[in-house]
Scaffold this motif. Sequence first.
Motif, mmCIF file in Angstrom:
data_model
loop_
_atom_site.group_PDB
_atom_site.id
_atom_site.type_symbol
_atom_site.label_atom_id
_atom_site.label_comp_id
_atom_site.label_asym_id
_atom_site.label_seq_id
_atom_site.Cartn_x
_atom_site.Cartn_y
_atom_site.Cartn_z
ATOM 1 N N ALA A 40 32.658 78.296 37.731
ATOM 2 C CA ALA A 40 33.543 78.868 38.206
ATOM 3 C C ALA A 40 33.515 80.576 38.653
ATOM 4 C CB ALA A 40 34.927 78.099 38.368
ATOM 5 N N LEU A 41 33.279 80.540 37.953
ATOM 6 C CA LEU A 41 32.870 82.603 37.874
ATOM 7 C C LEU A 41 31.411 82.478 38.459
ATOM 8 C CD1 LEU A 41 33.984 85.478 37.539
ATOM 9 C CD2 LEU A 41 31.721 84.942 34.968
ATOM 10 N N MET A 42 30.665 81.859 38.549
ATOM 11 C CA MET A 42 29.286 81.970 38.549
ATOM 12 C C MET A 42 29.328 81.679 40.344
ATOM 13 S SD MET A 42 27.116 81.321 35.271
ATOM 14 C CE MET A 42 25.535 81.643 35.948
ATOM 15 N N SER A 43 29.788 80.263 40.588
ATOM 16 C CA SER A 43 29.943 80.447 41.882
ATOM 17 C C SER A 43 31.041 80.870 42.787
ATOM 18 C CB SER A 43 30.717 78.589 41.891
ATOM 19 O OG SER A 43 30.797 78.329 43.526
ATOM 20 N N LYS A 44 32.433 81.342 42.014
ATOM 21 C CA LYS A 44 32.618 82.370 43.359
ATOM 22 C C LYS A 44 31.249 83.639 43.078
ATOM 23 C CE LYS A 44 36.598 85.138 42.773
ATOM 24 N NZ LYS A 44 38.070 86.022 41.330
ATOM 25 N N THR A 45 31.270 84.755 42.435
ATOM 26 C CA THR A 45 30.104 85.222 42.640
ATOM 27 C C THR A 45 29.249 85.800 43.456
ATOM 28 O OG1 THR A 45 30.668 85.692 40.272
ATOM 29 C CG2 THR A 45 28.798 87.364 40.677
ATOM 30 N N VAL A 46 28.130 84.064 43.289
ATOM 31 C CA VAL A 46 27.668 84.281 44.692
ATOM 32 C C VAL A 46 27.877 83.481 45.750
ATOM 33 C CG1 VAL A 46 25.053 83.431 42.478
ATOM 34 C CG2 VAL A 46 26.597 81.905 43.416
ATOM 35 N N LYS A 47 28.640 82.796 45.624
ATOM 36 C CA LYS A 47 29.164 82.971 46.959
ATOM 37 C C LYS A 47 28.380 82.184 47.866
ATOM 38 C CE LYS A 47 32.419 87.223 47.193
ATOM 39 N NZ LYS A 47 32.132 88.329 46.738
ATOM 40 N N GLY A 48 27.640 81.143 47.796
ATOM 41 C CA GLY A 48 27.060 79.869 48.070
ATOM 42 C C GLY A 48 25.269 80.762 48.411
ATOM 43 N N ARG A 49 25.146 82.117 48.100
ATOM 44 C CA ARG A 49 23.974 82.982 48.448
ATOM 45 C C ARG A 49 22.645 82.488 47.128
ATOM 46 N NH1 ARG A 49 25.705 89.015 47.395
ATOM 47 N NH2 ARG A 49 26.798 87.499 45.671
ATOM 48 N N ALA A 50 22.970 81.486 46.244
ATOM 49 C CA ALA A 50 22.537 81.067 45.283
ATOM 50 C C ALA A 50 23.220 79.983 44.896
ATOM 51 C CB ALA A 50 22.319 82.021 44.544
ATOM 52 N N LYS A 51 22.015 79.111 44.217
ATOM 53 C CA LYS A 51 22.598 77.571 43.829
ATOM 54 C C LYS A 51 23.584 77.786 42.539
ATOM 55 C CE LYS A 51 22.098 75.184 47.661
ATOM 56 N NZ LYS A 51 22.683 74.928 48.219
ATOM 57 N N VAL A 52 24.173 77.162 41.784
ATOM 58 C CA VAL A 52 24.478 77.251 40.322
ATOM 59 C C VAL A 52 23.834 75.823 39.029
ATOM 60 C CG1 VAL A 52 26.683 78.038 39.076
ATOM 61 C CG2 VAL A 52 26.308 78.186 40.924
ATOM 62 N N LYS A 53 23.492 75.823 38.229
ATOM 63 C CA LYS A 53 22.583 75.258 37.828
ATOM 64 C C LYS A 53 23.287 75.351 36.701
ATOM 65 C CE LYS A 53 18.764 73.330 35.490
ATOM 66 N NZ LYS A 53 17.162 73.475 35.621
ATOM 67 N N ALA A 54 23.917 74.240 36.003
ATOM 68 C CA ALA A 54 24.719 74.423 34.605
ATOM 69 C C ALA A 54 23.904 73.730 33.636
ATOM 70 C CB ALA A 54 26.147 73.137 34.657
ATOM 71 N N SER A 55 23.460 74.039 32.604
ATOM 72 C CA SER A 55 22.223 73.537 31.698
ATOM 73 C C SER A 55 23.074 73.914 29.923
ATOM 74 C CB SER A 55 21.346 74.516 31.567
ATOM 75 O OG SER A 55 20.594 73.933 30.780
ATOM 76 N N GLY A 56 22.893 72.863 29.274
ATOM 77 C CA GLY A 56 23.673 72.901 27.645
ATOM 78 C C GLY A 56 24.479 72.041 27.892
ATOM 79 N N GLY A 57 24.700 71.493 26.979
ATOM 80 C CA GLY A 57 26.318 71.284 26.416
ATOM 81 C C GLY A 57 26.748 69.576 27.517
ATOM 82 N N ILE A 58 26.185 69.051 28.330
ATOM 83 C CA ILE A 58 26.555 68.110 29.298
ATOM 84 C C ILE A 58 26.044 66.872 28.809
ATOM 85 C CG2 ILE A 58 27.142 67.451 31.709
ATOM 86 C CD1 ILE A 58 24.973 70.160 31.713
ATOM 87 N N ARG A 59 27.089 66.762 28.280
ATOM 88 C CA ARG A 59 26.946 65.403 27.306
ATOM 89 C C ARG A 59 27.525 63.713 27.663
ATOM 90 N NH1 ARG A 59 26.704 69.332 23.835
ATOM 91 N NH2 ARG A 59 24.626 69.001 22.007
ATOM 92 N N THR A 60 28.813 64.203 28.647
ATOM 93 C CA THR A 60 29.263 62.685 29.436
ATOM 94 C C THR A 60 29.135 62.627 30.579
ATOM 95 O OG1 THR A 60 31.689 63.708 28.690
ATOM 96 C CG2 THR A 60 30.645 62.832 26.888
ATOM 97 N N PRO A 61 29.731 62.094 30.776
ATOM 98 C CA PRO A 61 30.148 61.898 32.925
ATOM 99 C C PRO A 61 31.162 62.235 32.974
ATOM 100 C CG PRO A 61 29.314 59.952 31.914
ATOM 101 C CD PRO A 61 29.445 60.592 30.962
ATOM 102 N N GLU A 62 32.411 63.277 32.092
ATOM 103 C CA GLU A 62 33.298 63.422 32.645
ATOM 104 C C GLU A 62 32.782 64.625 32.502
ATOM 105 O OE1 GLU A 62 34.478 59.711 31.332
ATOM 106 O OE2 GLU A 62 33.266 61.041 29.889
ATOM 107 N N ASP A 63 32.092 65.601 31.598
ATOM 108 C CA ASP A 63 30.843 66.856 31.426
ATOM 109 C C ASP A 63 30.775 66.866 32.687
ATOM 110 O OD1 ASP A 63 32.244 67.323 28.671
ATOM 111 O OD2 ASP A 63 30.254 66.674 28.360
ATOM 112 N N ALA A 64 30.047 66.652 33.160
ATOM 113 C CA ALA A 64 29.344 66.166 34.666
ATOM 114 C C ALA A 64 30.725 66.713 35.547
ATOM 115 C CB ALA A 64 28.273 65.900 34.981
ATOM 116 N N LYS A 65 31.288 65.479 35.950
ATOM 117 C CA LYS A 65 31.709 65.595 36.815
ATOM 118 C C LYS A 65 33.144 67.001 36.981
ATOM 119 C CE LYS A 65 35.238 63.379 39.184
ATOM 120 N NZ LYS A 65 37.454 62.980 38.874
ATOM 121 N N ALA A 66 33.787 67.556 35.711
ATOM 122 C CA ALA A 66 33.706 68.324 35.470
ATOM 123 C C ALA A 66 33.102 69.635 36.171
ATOM 124 C CB ALA A 66 34.663 68.444 34.007
#
Length: 84
Positions: A40-66
């Motif tokens: 959320a912080l990174m997305s707010k900071t880049v304001k659409g000027r770059a994409k945001v990649k989540a990496s590490g610790g994503i183990r369930t569909p619920e994690d990914a959805k959140a």
Amino acid sequence: MEVVLVKKEKVCELSVEAGAAFVKTSTGFGIAGATVADIALMSKTVKGRAKVKASGGIRTPEDAKALLESGADRFGTGNGVVLI
């Protein structure tokens, strides 16, 4: 060796200014991975000027959805089959 602490927002801003297409939470190989708060912080900071990649610790569909709902555009995970 001197350790310099830099805020995540500053790193995101510098990355965008340097022309990065993505900012990324982590390598996924450390002790901490993607968090909803970081995405959320990174997305707010880049304001659409770059994409945001989540990496590490994503183990369930619920994690990914959140993470997706908090602003992630892409995932780096070794659990792709489980997430789908």
